[in-house]
Design a protein around this motif. Structure first.
Motif, short mmCIF file in Angstrom:
data_model
loop_
_atom_site.label_atom_id
_atom_site.label_comp_id
_atom_site.label_asym_id
_atom_site.label_seq_id
_atom_site.Cartn_x
_atom_site.Cartn_y
_atom_site.Cartn_z
N ILE A 132 0.83 -1.21 0.00
CA ILE A 132 0.00 0.00 0.00
C ILE A 132 0.86 1.26 0.00
N THR A 133 2.05 1.19 0.57
CA THR A 133 2.93 2.36 0.63
C THR A 133 3.35 2.83 -0.76
N THR A 134 3.68 1.88 -1.63
CA THR A 134 4.13 2.24 -2.98
C THR A 134 3.05 2.03 -4.04
N GLY A 135 2.02 1.29 -3.70
CA GLY A 135 0.98 1.00 -4.67
C GLY A 135 1.33 -0.15 -5.61
N GLU A 136 2.36 -0.90 -5.28
CA GLU A 136 2.80 -2.01 -6.11
C GLU A 136 2.26 -3.34 -5.61
N GLU A 137 2.32 -4.33 -6.48
CA GLU A 137 1.98 -5.68 -6.08
C GLU A 137 3.28 -6.45 -5.90
N LEU A 138 3.46 -7.03 -4.72
CA LEU A 138 4.67 -7.79 -4.42
C LEU A 138 4.42 -9.25 -4.78
N LEU A 139 5.16 -9.74 -5.78
CA LEU A 139 4.98 -11.10 -6.28
C LEU A 139 5.90 -12.07 -5.54
N ASN A 140 5.70 -13.36 -5.78
CA ASN A 140 6.47 -14.41 -5.13
C ASN A 140 7.98 -14.16 -5.29
N GLY A 141 8.72 -14.19 -4.19
CA GLY A 141 10.17 -13.99 -4.22
C GLY A 141 10.61 -12.56 -4.05
N SER A 142 9.67 -11.59 -4.15
CA SER A 142 10.04 -10.18 -3.96
C SER A 142 10.48 -9.95 -2.52
N LYS A 143 11.32 -8.95 -2.34
CA LYS A 143 11.76 -8.59 -1.00
C LYS A 143 10.67 -7.77 -0.30
N ALA A 144 10.41 -8.10 0.96
CA ALA A 144 9.51 -7.29 1.78
C ALA A 144 10.29 -6.07 2.25
N VAL A 145 9.72 -4.89 2.08
CA VAL A 145 10.41 -3.65 2.42
C VAL A 145 10.00 -3.21 3.83
N LYS A 146 10.99 -2.83 4.63
CA LYS A 146 10.71 -2.39 5.99
C LYS A 146 9.81 -1.16 5.99
N ASN A 147 8.93 -1.13 6.97
CA ASN A 147 8.03 -0.01 7.24
C ASN A 147 7.03 0.27 6.13
N HIS A 148 6.81 -0.70 5.23
CA HIS A 148 5.77 -0.57 4.22
C HIS A 148 4.55 -1.36 4.65
N LEU A 149 3.38 -0.77 4.46
CA LEU A 149 2.13 -1.45 4.79
C LEU A 149 1.77 -2.41 3.67
N MET A 150 1.68 -3.70 4.03
CA MET A 150 1.30 -4.72 3.06
C MET A 150 -0.04 -5.31 3.48
N ILE A 151 -0.92 -5.53 2.50
CA ILE A 151 -2.22 -6.12 2.78
C ILE A 151 -2.36 -7.41 2.00
N VAL A 152 -2.76 -8.46 2.72
CA VAL A 152 -3.00 -9.76 2.10
C VAL A 152 -4.44 -9.75 1.58
N PRO A 153 -4.63 -9.91 0.24
CA PRO A 153 -5.98 -9.77 -0.31
C PRO A 153 -6.91 -10.96 -0.05
N ARG A 154 -6.36 -12.18 0.01
CA ARG A 154 -7.20 -13.36 0.22
C ARG A 154 -6.49 -14.33 1.16
N ASP A 155 -7.29 -15.16 1.79
CA ASP A 155 -6.77 -16.17 2.70
C ASP A 155 -6.45 -17.43 1.90
N ASP A 156 -5.33 -17.38 1.15
CA ASP A 156 -4.97 -18.52 0.30
C ASP A 156 -3.48 -18.84 0.38
N GLY A 157 -2.87 -18.59 1.54
CA GLY A 157 -1.47 -18.96 1.73
C GLY A 157 -0.47 -17.91 1.31
N ARG A 158 -0.81 -16.65 1.43
CA ARG A 158 0.13 -15.57 1.09
C ARG A 158 0.78 -15.07 2.37
N GLY A 159 2.08 -14.79 2.29
CA GLY A 159 2.77 -14.32 3.47
C GLY A 159 4.18 -13.87 3.18
N VAL A 160 4.99 -13.83 4.23
CA VAL A 160 6.38 -13.41 4.13
C VAL A 160 7.25 -14.49 4.77
#
Length: 177
Positions: A132-160
């Motif tokens: 949500i911080t950058t407006g981008e979609e983080l795909l599989n293998g992308s680095k999670a960025v510190k202090n960025h708000l990430m929202i999981v859209p569905r309960d289907d095994g998405r995480g960090v």
């Protein structure tokens, strides 16, 4: 015209006096009593006596509370629970520690903020997690960025998946595996 204005003033004054009388009648009533400081102090003393187990409340039966025993029972129950795994639903942001090699999975609408450590996005499908911080979609293998708000859209095994011991702020349901 003067008589009409004078009549309105009298009606207004009568309404104000009647309203004040009604308001004053409710203060100190049985549903909203006025009490003295000495009464409140005596009630506090009765409660402290019961908590400390030094007697009974006036007119009551002996029901001393063993605070140490209750505290021990609560701690035993907390220690018996496995608080590092399983599914948890948080009503507000809660700090969550995740060890290296573990993955934190979010439920539908869960908000994740990586505060310390490092991790990579882990998704099972084509879509990713919304940054949500950058407006981008983080795909599989992308680095999670510190202090960025990430929202999981569905309960289907998405995480960090954590690659360096991490702390997250989490709002919503999550699971650590």
């Amino acid at each position: 015209m003067k008589k009409v204005i004078m009549g309105l003033e009298i009606v207004l004054a009568t309404c104000i006096l009647a309203g004040g009388t009604v308001f004053a009648a409710t203060i100190g009533s049985e549903s909203d009593p006025l009490v003295s400081k000495s009464y409140v102090d005596s009630k506090i003393e009765q409660v402290l006596t019961l908590i400390n187990g030094n007697g009974t409340a006036s007119g009551g039966t002996s029901s001393a509370v063993d605070v140490d025993a209750i505290t021990e029972q609560v701690l035993d129950k907390l220690n018996a629970e496995d608080l590092t795994g399983g599914s948890v639903a948080a009503s507000g942001y809660v700090p969550v520690s995740v060890a290296v090699g573990q993955t934190i999975y979010g439920g539908e609408g869960t908000e994740l903020i990586l505060r310390a450590g490092k991790g990579n996005i882990s998704v099972s499908g084509v879509d990713g997690i919304a940054d949500i911080t950058t407006g981008e979609e983080l795909l599989n293998g992308s680095k999670a960025v510190k202090n960025h708000l990430m929202i999981v859209p569905r309960d289907d095994g998405r995480g960090v998946e954590v690659t360096e011991a991490a702390w997250f702020l989490v709002k919503g349901s999550y699971e650590i595996k």
